[in-house]
Write a protein that holds these residues in place. Structure first.
Motif, short mmCIF file in Angstrom:
data_model
loop_
_atom_site.label_atom_id
_atom_site.label_comp_id
_atom_site.label_asym_id
_atom_site.label_seq_id
_atom_site.Cartn_x
_atom_site.Cartn_y
_atom_site.Cartn_z
N LEU A 199 -8.43 2.94 -1.76
CA LEU A 199 -7.87 3.41 -0.50
C LEU A 199 -8.95 4.23 0.21
O LEU A 199 -8.96 5.47 0.18
CB LEU A 199 -6.60 4.22 -0.75
N GLU A 200 -9.85 3.51 0.83
CA GLU A 200 -11.08 4.09 1.38
C GLU A 200 -10.83 5.17 2.43
O GLU A 200 -11.63 6.11 2.56
CB GLU A 200 -11.91 2.96 1.99
N GLN A 201 -9.73 5.07 3.15
CA GLN A 201 -9.47 6.02 4.22
C GLN A 201 -9.29 7.46 3.71
O GLN A 201 -9.37 8.41 4.49
CB GLN A 201 -8.26 5.59 5.06
N TYR A 202 -9.12 7.65 2.40
CA TYR A 202 -8.96 8.98 1.83
C TYR A 202 -10.21 9.46 1.07
O TYR A 202 -10.23 10.57 0.56
CB TYR A 202 -7.74 9.01 0.90
N SER A 203 -11.23 8.62 1.02
CA SER A 203 -12.43 8.92 0.23
C SER A 203 -13.17 10.16 0.70
O SER A 203 -13.55 11.01 -0.10
CB SER A 203 -13.41 7.74 0.26
N LEU A 219 2.32 10.11 1.06
CA LEU A 219 2.15 10.23 -0.39
C LEU A 219 0.67 10.47 -0.71
O LEU A 219 0.34 11.37 -1.50
CB LEU A 219 2.65 8.96 -1.09
N CYS A 220 -0.21 9.70 -0.11
CA CYS A 220 -1.65 9.85 -0.38
C CYS A 220 -2.15 11.23 0.06
O CYS A 220 -2.92 11.88 -0.65
CB CYS A 220 -2.42 8.74 0.33
N ARG A 221 -1.70 11.68 1.22
CA ARG A 221 -2.09 13.02 1.69
C ARG A 221 -1.53 14.10 0.77
O ARG A 221 -2.19 15.11 0.52
CB ARG A 221 -1.64 13.24 3.14
N ILE A 245 0.85 -1.19 0.00
CA ILE A 245 0.00 0.00 0.00
C ILE A 245 0.89 1.24 0.00
O ILE A 245 1.90 1.29 0.69
CB ILE A 245 -0.92 0.01 1.25
N PRO A 246 0.51 2.28 -0.77
CA PRO A 246 1.32 3.49 -0.81
C PRO A 246 1.40 4.16 0.57
O PRO A 246 0.47 4.05 1.37
CB PRO A 246 0.58 4.41 -1.79
N TYR A 296 -4.15 2.38 -7.64
CA TYR A 296 -4.70 2.77 -6.34
C TYR A 296 -5.57 4.00 -6.57
O TYR A 296 -5.18 4.89 -7.32
CB TYR A 296 -3.59 3.14 -5.36
N PHE A 297 -6.72 4.06 -5.93
CA PHE A 297 -7.57 5.24 -6.07
C PHE A 297 -8.29 5.51 -4.75
O PHE A 297 -8.47 4.63 -3.93
CB PHE A 297 -8.56 5.09 -7.24
#
Length: 185
Positions: free
Chosen positions: A155-159, A7-9, A2-3, A116-117
């Motif tokens: 990546l549901e935690q960022y939805s 990075l996701c933020r 997982i990224p 990843y989305f």
């Protein structure tokens, strides 16, 4: 794999900046190389892996008056100008929105390793629809429709954060386009 969270933020922050410009729908995509080497470029680290951004793009549909210049497609064009490979099977894609049918098909043809989305697409035929159709056919041993399956990881935690950025963006667009009526009484 997982990224990294940072990075996701960071992708969400870039999306927020694109949204504030109000020129394009704030979809952001990055193509990444994952390795044990931290050299060069913008790199994020987690669990022994370095996630290096090789290509970053946002939607450029309005800027170039090209309906196909979605962020995923343009990110592919950018990386293809840097690497001399037919297939991109050593690279990952991260996007703040699930790829549309066109972009998903392009990513399949280039054999991206994993997508990843953050947020599911709620209009049109989505990449998840195509992936599930193909996997069901494979499971039932009927005609296979895809020769390459790309894992799609939500990546549901960022939805929720990403959803708010899109909602605010479209609300501001609607407010700007609504006619201003003043009454003189």
């Amino acid at each position: 794999m997982i990224p990294p969270d940072n990075l996701c933020r960071w992708i969400i922050d870039v999306s927020q900046k694109v949204a504030k410009q109000k020129k394009e729908i704030p979809v952001v995509s990055a193509i990444l190389e994952v390795s044990f080497d931290k050299r060069g470029g913008l790199v994020f680290y987690e669990n022994g892996y370095y996630w290096k951004i090789v290509s970053l793009s946002s939607n450029l549909v309005k800027k170039y008056n090209q309906i196909l210049f979605h962020s995923e497609y343009y990110a592919i064009n950018k990386i293809k100008s840097k690497v001399n490979k037919l297939y991109l099977n050593d690279y990952y894609l991260i996007s703040n929105l699930e790829p549309c049918l066109f972009c998903y098909s392009t990513l399949i043809l280039y054999r991206i390793k994993t997508i990843y989305f953050f947020l599911y697409r709620d209009k049109g035929i989505s990449s998840i629809d195509i992936y599930e159709l193909s996997m069901n056919r494979k499971k039932n041993k009927s005609k296979k429709i895809l020769n390459h399956h790309i894992p799609l990881i939500h990546l549901e935690q960022y939805s929720e954060k990403q959803k708010k950025i899109f909602q605010n963006f479209f609300q501001e667009l609607r407010n700007e386009k609504s006619p201003k009526v003043f009454l003189n009484l």
